[in-house]
Scaffold this motif. Structure first.
Motif, PDB file in Angstrom:
ATOM      1  N   SER A 151       6.517   1.567 -13.511  1.00 55.93           N
ATOM      2  CA  SER A 151       6.722   2.570 -12.458  1.00 55.93           C
ATOM      3  C   SER A 151       5.374   3.072 -11.960  1.00 55.93           C
ATOM      4  N   MET A 152       5.200   3.116 -10.627  1.00 56.98           N
ATOM      5  CA  MET A 152       3.955   3.567 -10.018  1.00 56.98           C
ATOM      6  C   MET A 152       4.256   4.637  -8.967  1.00 56.98           C
ATOM      7  N   PHE A 153       3.433   5.684  -8.945  1.00 56.39           N
ATOM      8  CA  PHE A 153       3.665   6.809  -8.055  1.00 56.39           C
ATOM      9  C   PHE A 153       2.377   7.211  -7.346  1.00 56.39           C
ATOM     10  N   GLU A 154       2.477   7.507  -6.056  1.00 56.22           N
ATOM     11  CA  GLU A 154       1.377   8.134  -5.345  1.00 56.22           C
ATOM     12  C   GLU A 154       1.434   9.635  -5.632  1.00 56.22           C
ATOM     13  N   THR A 155       0.343  10.198  -6.135  1.00 59.03           N
ATOM     14  CA  THR A 155       0.314  11.597  -6.561  1.00 59.03           C
ATOM     15  C   THR A 155      -0.338  12.480  -5.499  1.00 59.03           C
ATOM     16  N   SER A 156      -0.455  13.753  -5.838  1.00 57.18           N
ATOM     17  CA  SER A 156      -1.183  14.700  -5.000  1.00 57.18           C
ATOM     18  C   SER A 156      -2.628  14.864  -5.444  1.00 57.18           C
ATOM     19  N   MET A 157      -3.069  14.058  -6.421  1.00 53.54           N
ATOM     20  CA  MET A 157      -4.430  14.163  -6.935  1.00 53.54           C
ATOM     21  C   MET A 157      -5.379  13.368  -6.038  1.00 53.54           C
ATOM     22  N   PRO A 158      -6.335  14.023  -5.372  1.00 60.05           N
ATOM     23  CA  PRO A 158      -7.206  13.290  -4.446  1.00 60.05           C
ATOM     24  C   PRO A 158      -8.252  12.464  -5.184  1.00 60.05           C
ATOM     25  N   THR A 159      -8.617  11.337  -4.576  1.00 56.98           N
ATOM     26  CA  THR A 159      -9.778  10.587  -5.041  1.00 56.98           C
ATOM     27  C   THR A 159     -11.033  11.192  -4.406  1.00 56.98           C
ATOM     28  N   THR A 160     -12.193  10.769  -4.878  1.00 54.05           N
ATOM     29  CA  THR A 160     -13.454  11.152  -4.234  1.00 54.05           C
ATOM     30  C   THR A 160     -13.703  10.175  -3.091  1.00 54.05           C
ATOM     31  N   PRO A 161     -13.811  10.641  -1.851  1.00 53.33           N
ATOM     32  CA  PRO A 161     -13.923   9.717  -0.726  1.00 53.33           C
ATOM     33  C   PRO A 161     -15.303   9.093  -0.604  1.00 53.33           C
ATOM     34  N   SER A 162     -15.345   7.883  -0.060  1.00 52.46           N
ATOM     35  CA  SER A 162     -16.597   7.281   0.397  1.00 52.46           C
ATOM     36  C   SER A 162     -16.682   7.553   1.895  1.00 52.46           C
ATOM     37  N   ALA A 163     -17.479   6.796   2.615  1.00 59.98           N
ATOM     38  CA  ALA A 163     -17.600   7.048   4.056  1.00 59.98           C
ATOM     39  C   ALA A 163     -16.279   6.833   4.783  1.00 59.98           C
ATOM     40  N   ARG A 164     -15.535   5.775   4.394  1.00 61.87           N
ATOM     41  CA  ARG A 164     -14.306   5.453   5.116  1.00 61.87           C
ATOM     42  C   ARG A 164     -13.064   5.429   4.237  1.00 61.87           C
ATOM     43  N   PHE A 165     -13.220   5.174   2.950  1.00 63.82           N
ATOM     44  CA  PHE A 165     -12.061   5.065   2.065  1.00 63.82           C
ATOM     45  C   PHE A 165     -11.741   6.419   1.436  1.00 63.82           C
ATOM     46  N   HIS A 166     -10.469   6.793   1.488  1.00 65.60           N
ATOM     47  CA  HIS A 166     -10.046   8.064   0.921  1.00 65.60           C
ATOM     48  C   HIS A 166      -8.542   8.034   0.707  1.00 65.60           C
ATOM     49  N   ALA A 233      -4.164   6.360 -14.442  1.00 70.93           N
ATOM     50  CA  ALA A 233      -4.642   5.942 -13.127  1.00 70.93           C
ATOM     51  C   ALA A 233      -4.290   4.477 -12.911  1.00 70.93           C
ATOM     52  N   CYS A 234      -4.107   4.101 -11.653  1.00 72.18           N
ATOM     53  CA  CYS A 234      -3.589   2.772 -11.323  1.00 72.18           C
ATOM     54  C   CYS A 234      -4.456   2.097 -10.276  1.00 72.18           C
ATOM     55  N   GLY A 235      -4.592   0.782 -10.395  1.00 71.29           N
ATOM     56  CA  GLY A 235      -5.370   0.004  -9.449  1.00 71.29           C
ATOM     57  C   GLY A 235      -4.702  -0.205  -8.106  1.00 71.29           C
ATOM     58  N   VAL A 236      -3.528   0.396  -7.894  1.00 72.09           N
ATOM     59  CA  VAL A 236      -2.928   0.405  -6.562  1.00 72.09           C
ATOM     60  C   VAL A 236      -3.538   1.529  -5.722  1.00 72.09           C
ATOM     61  N   THR A 237      -4.298   2.423  -6.360  1.00 71.24           N
ATOM     62  CA  THR A 237      -4.982   3.498  -5.630  1.00 71.24           C
ATOM     63  C   THR A 237      -5.756   2.977  -4.415  1.00 71.24           C
ATOM     64  N   PRO A 238      -6.497   1.873  -4.517  1.00 69.54           N
ATOM     65  CA  PRO A 238      -7.207   1.362  -3.335  1.00 69.54           C
ATOM     66  C   PRO A 238      -6.289   1.021  -2.166  1.00 69.54           C
ATOM     67  N   GLN A 239      -5.036   0.659  -2.438  1.00 70.20           N
ATOM     68  CA  GLN A 239      -4.145   0.318  -1.336  1.00 70.20           C
ATOM     69  C   GLN A 239      -3.821   1.544  -0.485  1.00 70.20           C
ATOM     70  N   VAL A 240      -3.776   2.718  -1.115  1.00 73.54           N
ATOM     71  CA  VAL A 240      -3.612   3.962  -0.353  1.00 73.54           C
ATOM     72  C   VAL A 240      -4.876   4.225   0.467  1.00 73.54           C
ATOM     73  N   ALA A 241      -6.052   4.018  -0.147  1.00 78.93           N
ATOM     74  CA  ALA A 241      -7.316   4.220   0.571  1.00 78.93           C
ATOM     75  C   ALA A 241      -7.466   3.241   1.724  1.00 78.93           C
ATOM     76  N   ILE A 242      -6.984   2.022   1.539  1.00 85.10           N
ATOM     77  CA  ILE A 242      -7.029   1.007   2.607  1.00 85.10           C
ATOM     78  C   ILE A 242      -6.134   1.436   3.767  1.00 85.10           C
ATOM     79  N   ARG A 243      -4.975   1.956   3.443  1.00 85.72           N
ATOM     80  CA  ARG A 243      -4.064   2.455   4.478  1.00 85.72           C
ATOM     81  C   ARG A 243      -4.746   3.522   5.327  1.00 85.72           C
ATOM     82  N   ASN A 244      -5.558   4.358   4.696  1.00 85.54           N
ATOM     83  CA  ASN A 244      -6.229   5.445   5.406  1.00 85.54           C
ATOM     84  C   ASN A 244      -7.488   4.981   6.130  1.00 85.54           C
ATOM     85  N   ALA A 245      -8.241   4.052   5.517  1.00 88.54           N
ATOM     86  CA  ALA A 245      -9.509   3.605   6.112  1.00 88.54           C
ATOM     87  C   ALA A 245      -9.295   2.655   7.286  1.00 88.54           C
TER      88      ALA A 245
END
Length: 271
Positions: A151-166, A233-245
């Motif tokens: 089971s994988m969930f997108e949380t309300s915990m923010p990552t630390t952003p880079s220039a474009r990924f967040h 923490a899960c390695g699907v986190t980048p997919q959320v950042a990709i969606r935003n970047a």
């Protein structure tokens, strides 16, 4: 265990991984890799154009728990010899997600036709790698026992952003009794390249999760009344950042369907 026994054990693992990758390359296996090739490192995959790679590398460095780097390729290089003999990133993942301008447009089993000399591959550690360690410690892993994806969930915990990924952190959830949860923390803490210790325990509402039976990715598993949910923490986190970047193109693994390598989990453990 004697040196000869260790060598024989590792050879058996390598044969298992190579057989699995052959099945994946031939299109004969497209399922979740949870519970498969136990003892070997599994990796999350992000493939980006070279002019986006440096910023994504920075995002990983800023968020090492969610994005523990295992390997980075040279631009245009599809092979990953440091992770396994003959691994070809274009065909050796069960299923790939294709993102265009941050939007998921297609799921593929081979990306050879999309490959070009500007693509850079990132391999990130995966919690599937520590599932075997949990089992060795005598802990039952519910998703494996039920033959399901985690089971994988997108949380309300923010990552630390880079220039474009967040974006917010994605987590995996596994239920344990309180005593077993403590043991699970001890076991996974020594595997930082597989996300390490949990990022949250109990109270899913405190991290923005409303319903444990409605994961955003993967499959649901029952959580019994005498158990508490444990979140890594899960390695699907980048997919959320990709969606935003919104990079012009990006290819990832489908959640739960990882690259199985020839590297032993113990090679990256903290003793």
């Amino acid at each position: 265990m004697t040196r000869q026994a260790v060598s024989s054990y590792k050879q058996g693992l390598l044969e298992t991984a190579q057989t699995l990758r052959q099945q994946i390359r031939a299109g004969e296996f497209t399922g979740s890799t949870s519970g498969l090739a136990p003892g070997l490192i599994q990796g999350n995959i992000v493939i980006l154009p070279s002019d986006w790679a440096q910023d994504f590398l920075y995002f990983c460095q800023l968020n090492p728990v969610s994005c523990p780097l295992i390997a980075v390729s040279r631009p245009g290089e599809p092979l990953l010899p440091e992770l396994g003999d003959g691994i070809d990133i274009r065909s050796d993942v069960p299923e790939y997600n294709l993102f265009i301008e941050g939007e998921l447009t297609q799921t593929l089993t081979d990306i050879s036709d999309l490959w070009n000399d500007q693509m850079v591959t990132f391999v990130l550690g995966c919690s599937f790698s520590f599932e075997e360690a949990l089992q060795r410690a005598g802990l039952a892993v519910r998703n494996i026992d039920l033959g399901r994806n985690v089971s994988m969930f997108e949380t309300s915990m923010p990552t630390t952003p880079s220039a474009r990924f967040h974006g917010n952190t994605v987590v995996t959830m596994r239920p344990f009794s309180p005593a077993d949860a403590i043991r699970a923390i001890q076991v996974t803490t020594r595997l930082p390249k597989a996300h390490g210790a949990p990022v949250h325990i109990g109270r899913p509402d405190l991290i923005g999760i409303d319903d444990l039976q409605a994961p955003h990715f993967g499959d649901s598993v029952p959580v019994h009344d005498d158990e508490i949910p444990v979140f890594w923490a899960c390695g699907v986190t980048p997919q959320v950042a990709i969606r935003n970047a919104k990079p012009p193109v990006c290819i990832t693994h489908v959640p739960g369907k990882m690259l199985v390598t020839d590297r032993l989990n113990d090679e990256l453990a903290v003793l």
